[in-house]
Design a protein around this motif. Sequence first.
Motif, PDB file in Angstrom:
ATOM      1  N   GLU A  40       8.899  -6.768   4.149  1.00  0.00           N
ATOM      2  CA  GLU A  40       8.319  -5.949   3.250  1.00  0.00           C
ATOM      3  C   GLU A  40       6.927  -5.316   4.088  1.00  0.00           C
ATOM      4  O   GLU A  40       6.555  -4.094   3.875  1.00  0.00           O
ATOM      5  CB  GLU A  40       7.953  -6.486   2.015  1.00  0.00           C
ATOM      6  CG  GLU A  40       9.030  -6.520   1.069  1.00  0.00           C
ATOM      7  CD  GLU A  40       9.010  -7.390  -0.132  1.00  0.00           C
ATOM      8  OE1 GLU A  40       7.849  -7.923  -0.548  1.00  0.00           O
ATOM      9  OE2 GLU A  40       9.964  -7.438  -0.749  1.00  0.00           O
ATOM     10  N   ASP A  41       6.379  -6.218   4.581  1.00  0.00           N
ATOM     11  CA  ASP A  41       5.095  -5.751   5.471  1.00  0.00           C
ATOM     12  C   ASP A  41       5.290  -4.706   6.680  1.00  0.00           C
ATOM     13  O   ASP A  41       4.838  -3.591   6.726  1.00  0.00           O
ATOM     14  CB  ASP A  41       4.379  -6.965   6.058  1.00  0.00           C
ATOM     15  CG  ASP A  41       3.642  -7.822   5.065  1.00  0.00           C
ATOM     16  OD1 ASP A  41       3.395  -7.578   3.860  1.00  0.00           O
ATOM     17  OD2 ASP A  41       3.292  -9.061   5.397  1.00  0.00           O
ATOM     18  N   ARG A  44       6.286  -1.416   5.040  1.00  0.00           N
ATOM     19  CA  ARG A  44       5.093  -0.575   4.993  1.00  0.00           C
ATOM     20  C   ARG A  44       4.334  -0.025   5.996  1.00  0.00           C
ATOM     21  O   ARG A  44       3.819   1.009   5.967  1.00  0.00           O
ATOM     22  CB  ARG A  44       4.323  -1.469   3.770  1.00  0.00           C
ATOM     23  CG  ARG A  44       3.035  -0.853   3.081  1.00  0.00           C
ATOM     24  CD  ARG A  44       2.248  -1.965   2.300  1.00  0.00           C
ATOM     25  NE  ARG A  44       3.125  -2.620   1.261  1.00  0.00           N
ATOM     26  CZ  ARG A  44       3.353  -3.963   1.135  1.00  0.00           C
ATOM     27  NH1 ARG A  44       3.153  -4.520   2.295  1.00  0.00           N
ATOM     28  NH2 ARG A  44       4.307  -4.058   0.487  1.00  0.00           N
ATOM     29  N   THR A 150       4.991   4.037   1.253  1.00  0.00           N
ATOM     30  CA  THR A 150       5.036   2.617   1.605  1.00  0.00           C
ATOM     31  C   THR A 150       6.450   2.289   2.239  1.00  0.00           C
ATOM     32  O   THR A 150       6.779   1.303   2.223  1.00  0.00           O
ATOM     33  CB  THR A 150       4.611   1.726   0.686  1.00  0.00           C
ATOM     34  OG1 THR A 150       5.301   1.671  -0.342  1.00  0.00           O
ATOM     35  CG2 THR A 150       3.001   1.829   0.328  1.00  0.00           C
ATOM     36  N   ARG A 151       7.562   3.238   2.003  1.00  0.00           N
ATOM     37  CA  ARG A 151       8.612   3.180   2.490  1.00  0.00           C
ATOM     38  C   ARG A 151       9.332   3.928   3.322  1.00  0.00           C
ATOM     39  O   ARG A 151       8.711   5.318   3.035  1.00  0.00           O
ATOM     40  CB  ARG A 151       9.724   2.925   1.009  1.00  0.00           C
ATOM     41  CG  ARG A 151       9.590   1.475   0.447  1.00  0.00           C
ATOM     42  CD  ARG A 151      10.681   1.551  -0.896  1.00  0.00           C
ATOM     43  NE  ARG A 151      10.524   0.298  -1.599  1.00  0.00           N
ATOM     44  CZ  ARG A 151       9.459  -0.109  -2.161  1.00  0.00           C
ATOM     45  NH1 ARG A 151       8.517   0.663  -2.278  1.00  0.00           N
ATOM     46  NH2 ARG A 151       9.489  -1.186  -2.877  1.00  0.00           N
ATOM     47  N   ASP A 174       6.206   4.884  -4.476  1.00  0.00           N
ATOM     48  CA  ASP A 174       6.355   3.565  -4.023  1.00  0.00           C
ATOM     49  C   ASP A 174       5.426   2.553  -4.281  1.00  0.00           C
ATOM     50  O   ASP A 174       5.774   1.146  -4.359  1.00  0.00           O
ATOM     51  CB  ASP A 174       6.397   3.879  -2.382  1.00  0.00           C
ATOM     52  CG  ASP A 174       7.454   4.779  -1.877  1.00  0.00           C
ATOM     53  OD1 ASP A 174       8.444   4.691  -2.472  1.00  0.00           O
ATOM     54  OD2 ASP A 174       7.301   5.024  -0.731  1.00  0.00           O
ATOM     55  N   ARG A 175       4.069   2.869  -4.563  1.00  0.00           N
ATOM     56  CA  ARG A 175       2.958   1.932  -4.701  1.00  0.00           C
ATOM     57  C   ARG A 175       3.440   1.186  -6.261  1.00  0.00           C
ATOM     58  O   ARG A 175       2.965   0.062  -6.257  1.00  0.00           O
ATOM     59  CB  ARG A 175       1.791   2.430  -4.648  1.00  0.00           C
ATOM     60  CG  ARG A 175       1.343   2.815  -3.241  1.00  0.00           C
ATOM     61  CD  ARG A 175       0.252   3.527  -2.810  1.00  0.00           C
ATOM     62  NE  ARG A 175       0.149   4.222  -1.802  1.00  0.00           N
ATOM     63  CZ  ARG A 175      -0.034   3.488  -0.480  1.00  0.00           C
ATOM     64  NH1 ARG A 175      -0.660   2.703  -0.371  1.00  0.00           N
ATOM     65  NH2 ARG A 175       0.053   4.218   0.732  1.00  0.00           N
ATOM     66  N   ASP A 178       6.057  -1.166  -5.682  1.00  0.00           N
ATOM     67  CA  ASP A 178       5.606  -2.495  -4.955  1.00  0.00           C
ATOM     68  C   ASP A 178       4.604  -3.408  -5.866  1.00  0.00           C
ATOM     69  O   ASP A 178       4.905  -4.352  -5.838  1.00  0.00           O
ATOM     70  CB  ASP A 178       4.520  -1.925  -3.945  1.00  0.00           C
ATOM     71  CG  ASP A 178       5.134  -1.211  -2.768  1.00  0.00           C
ATOM     72  OD1 ASP A 178       6.710  -1.071  -2.779  1.00  0.00           O
ATOM     73  OD2 ASP A 178       4.243  -0.614  -1.980  1.00  0.00           O
TER      74      ASP A 178
END
Length: 191
Positions: A40-41, A44, A150-151, A174-175, A178
């Motif tokens: 996931e990091d 992002r 973020t994707r 996205d946020r 998340d």
Amino acid sequence: MTAGVKQDVLDLLVEQHSQIKALFGQLGRAQGVQKRELFEDLVRLLAVHESAEEIVVHPSARRKIDRGEAVVKKLEHEEDQAKHELAALYDLGVEHPDFDARLARFADAVVEHASHEELQEFPALRQNSSPAQLARMAGAVRAAEAMAPTRAHPHSGESAAANLVAGPPMAVFDRMRDAVRDWRQSHSDRD
């Protein structure tokens, strides 16, 4: 970096390339929840990094360097392929039996792409831009990253215009996703 000297955009991007390479290495050794979190990091970081390059760096390279259009077109093609594969990996999930092999191929392609930028685009930009311009571009990259999705969104396009139009609404979505994902994970760990 010495006090009072602003980091320039090229140093910032090379530093991010190093972070991405390190995440690939950590992912190759990780298991379970740690593997999912590291992936996931990575997702992002790659998403915001590529969006910022497409909004700030590539347009400048097109204008400032010899054969800029050809260099950028090749880089954008590589980035488009990476977006599609990153989205596919995300959909596949870290638990899937094919994930590690596909991630390894993806890592090789991303590292090769970073090398292309560092050997073709970045030196030409450094030669054709003042230190003040490169410092301002670093600020613009940070601002673009703050508003970037973020994707990977492979169908949104890879141009600066596409990122400026589609990026902010996708970033909000996205946020929110998340935040919900993080809330679910934090509450499921308690059960």
